[in-house]
Design a protein around this motif. Structure first.
Motif, short mmCIF file in Angstrom:
data_model
loop_
_atom_site.label_atom_id
_atom_site.label_comp_id
_atom_site.label_asym_id
_atom_site.label_seq_id
_atom_site.Cartn_x
_atom_site.Cartn_y
_atom_site.Cartn_z
N LYS A 154 0.90 -1.20 -0.08
CA LYS A 154 0.04 -0.07 0.10
C LYS A 154 0.78 1.24 -0.23
O LYS A 154 2.14 1.52 0.32
CB LYS A 154 -1.15 0.07 1.24
N ILE A 155 0.11 2.38 -0.20
CA ILE A 155 0.96 3.68 -0.43
C ILE A 155 0.77 4.11 1.23
O ILE A 155 -0.35 4.11 1.89
CB ILE A 155 0.13 4.78 -1.17
N TYR A 156 1.95 4.54 1.78
CA TYR A 156 1.92 5.01 3.16
C TYR A 156 2.20 6.66 2.91
O TYR A 156 3.45 6.81 2.43
CB TYR A 156 2.64 4.52 4.09
N ARG A 168 9.48 6.99 10.47
CA ARG A 168 9.93 5.83 11.11
C ARG A 168 8.92 4.78 11.34
O ARG A 168 9.15 3.53 11.33
CB ARG A 168 10.37 6.32 12.31
N TYR A 169 7.75 5.18 11.75
CA TYR A 169 6.42 4.48 11.62
C TYR A 169 6.27 3.51 10.60
O TYR A 169 6.08 2.22 10.52
CB TYR A 169 5.35 5.17 11.94
N GLY A 170 6.64 4.19 9.31
CA GLY A 170 6.39 3.53 8.35
C GLY A 170 7.43 2.31 7.77
O GLY A 170 7.09 1.54 7.31
N VAL A 171 8.83 2.87 7.94
CA VAL A 171 9.77 1.95 7.50
C VAL A 171 10.17 0.81 8.32
O VAL A 171 10.49 -0.38 7.99
CB VAL A 171 11.07 2.50 7.44
N ILE A 172 9.58 0.51 9.70
CA ILE A 172 9.58 -0.35 10.64
C ILE A 172 8.39 -1.48 10.40
O ILE A 172 8.50 -2.65 10.83
CB ILE A 172 9.60 -0.10 12.15
N GLN A 173 7.43 -1.14 9.58
CA GLN A 173 6.48 -2.07 9.64
C GLN A 173 6.75 -3.47 8.65
O GLN A 173 7.71 -3.48 7.97
CB GLN A 173 5.07 -1.56 8.78
N ASN A 174 6.03 -4.35 8.89
CA ASN A 174 6.41 -5.80 8.28
C ASN A 174 5.79 -6.05 6.95
O ASN A 174 6.52 -6.69 6.39
CB ASN A 174 5.87 -7.02 9.22
N GLU A 175 5.01 -5.35 6.54
CA GLU A 175 4.37 -5.64 5.28
C GLU A 175 5.02 -4.62 4.25
O GLU A 175 5.54 -3.42 4.72
CB GLU A 175 2.78 -5.04 5.27
N PRO A 176 5.08 -4.93 3.02
CA PRO A 176 5.46 -4.08 2.07
C PRO A 176 4.85 -2.51 2.10
O PRO A 176 3.68 -2.69 2.23
CB PRO A 176 5.20 -4.82 0.73
N LEU A 177 5.53 -1.48 1.81
CA LEU A 177 4.87 -0.11 1.85
C LEU A 177 5.58 0.55 1.04
O LEU A 177 6.82 0.60 0.80
CB LEU A 177 5.02 0.43 3.16
N TRP A 178 5.05 1.58 0.22
CA TRP A 178 5.54 2.62 -0.73
C TRP A 178 5.31 3.84 0.04
O TRP A 178 4.25 4.29 0.11
CB TRP A 178 4.82 2.62 -2.08
N ILE A 179 6.39 4.50 0.43
CA ILE A 179 6.12 5.61 1.47
C ILE A 179 6.51 7.00 0.63
O ILE A 179 7.66 7.20 0.05
CB ILE A 179 7.49 5.42 2.54
N ILE A 180 5.56 7.66 0.83
CA ILE A 180 5.70 9.13 0.12
C ILE A 180 5.37 10.17 1.02
O ILE A 180 5.00 9.93 2.47
CB ILE A 180 4.64 9.38 -1.05
N PHE A 181 5.31 11.61 0.63
CA PHE A 181 5.31 12.57 1.77
C PHE A 181 4.37 13.54 1.43
O PHE A 181 4.12 14.00 0.01
CB PHE A 181 6.94 13.37 1.72
N ALA A 182 3.43 13.95 2.53
CA ALA A 182 2.46 14.70 2.11
C ALA A 182 2.75 16.28 1.49
O ALA A 182 2.14 17.04 1.04
CB ALA A 182 1.49 15.02 3.44
N ARG A 183 4.00 16.70 2.00
CA ARG A 183 4.47 17.89 1.46
C ARG A 183 6.06 18.15 1.96
O ARG A 183 6.52 17.03 2.18
CB ARG A 183 3.89 19.14 2.52
N ASP A 184 6.38 19.20 1.37
CA ASP A 184 7.98 19.26 1.75
C ASP A 184 8.15 19.44 3.23
O ASP A 184 7.25 19.62 4.12
CB ASP A 184 8.41 20.71 1.12
N MET A 185 9.29 18.64 3.77
CA MET A 185 9.60 18.56 5.08
C MET A 185 11.14 18.20 5.43
O MET A 185 11.62 17.77 4.39
CB MET A 185 8.61 17.72 5.62
#
Length: 234
Positions: A72-74, A92-109
């Motif tokens: 999923k998209i996170y 950090r919450y996204g990268v430690i999960q066990n399932e595959p995740l595609w991590i994007i960002f809501a805004r510049d940060m």
């Protein structure tokens, strides 16, 4: 047995042909930017609706890295950080999960990590279309995990951290000794693709790769901004 100069030359030619073949295959959908990875996904005007296509655009040794393609998209909405009890919405919450995740960002940060960012397998950190800086604190550690894609991040001014507890999965956190202060530290990982990232001014090296061999493919394509980039391969 040590390779002769002739054997080494043949191996280099074969490798060059394989990479060129990969480039030609990607160029089939070329938008003529001159960069086969960019052309592979930028040609689609609706690429934001199919971000995972990026996983099919790699060339070189990391071309089989799928990252979080099948997950999923996170969306990262919170630039904060807690090394042991990360909040939903943080990186950090996204990268430690066990399932595959595609991590994007809501805004510049800008994200200042309190401790090393310990990644779990089958994750993509996708910074396209945002300006994301991981800076001024700890940085990224990829240790004994597989299928990682890091694309489009600015990683700089990384510091030594450690002598603290750090979570690396929803079920586990452990004691981490003092880190080196690398931008990206890779230890015993496989199928890793770091691309279109800018790294500079880290405490030790920009990218440190340890315990790696030809059976654990890693591909790095980036633009270091230090006057003398430091690469460590052990």
């Amino acid at each position: 047995m040590k390779k002769s100069m002739h054997q080494e030359g043949i191996w280099n030619v074969c490798l060059s042909r394989k990479i060129n073949a990969s480039r030609r295959n990607l160029a089939f959908l070329s938008c003529a930017s001159g960069n086969p990875i960019d052309d592979c996904w930028r040609c689609d005007p609706n690429w934001k609706k199919n971000r995972q296509r990026l996983a099919d655009c790699a060339i070189g040794f990391g071309k089989h890295a799928i990252g979080g393609r099948d997950g999923k998209i996170y969306v990262v909405t919170d630039s904060g950080d807690d090394a042991v009890n990360p909040k939903p919405g943080t990186l950090r919450y996204g990268v430690i999960q066990n399932e595959p995740l595609w991590i994007i960002f809501a805004r510049d940060m800008g994200i200042k990590l309190k401790q090393e960012l310990m990644m779990n397998s089958f994750k993509t950190i996708d910074g396209r279309c945002t300006s994301v800086h991981i800076a001024g604190g700890a940085c990224i550690t990829i240790q004994y995990v597989t299928n990682i894609i890091i694309h489009g991040l600015n990683i700089h001014d990384c510091e030594q951290k450690g002598n603290a507890y750090v979570r690396d999965s929803p079920e586990h956190y452990g004691w981490r000794t003092l880190s080196d202060g690398d931008g990206v530290s890779i230890f015993g990982g496989s199928h890793i693709w770091v691309d279109h990232c800018s790294l500079s001014n880290c405490r030790d090296g920009l990218i440190d790769v340890v315990t790696c061999c030809h059976t654990w493919p890693i591909y790095v394509g980036l633009w270091p901004t230090q006057s003398e980039p430091r690469w460590h391969f052990s």
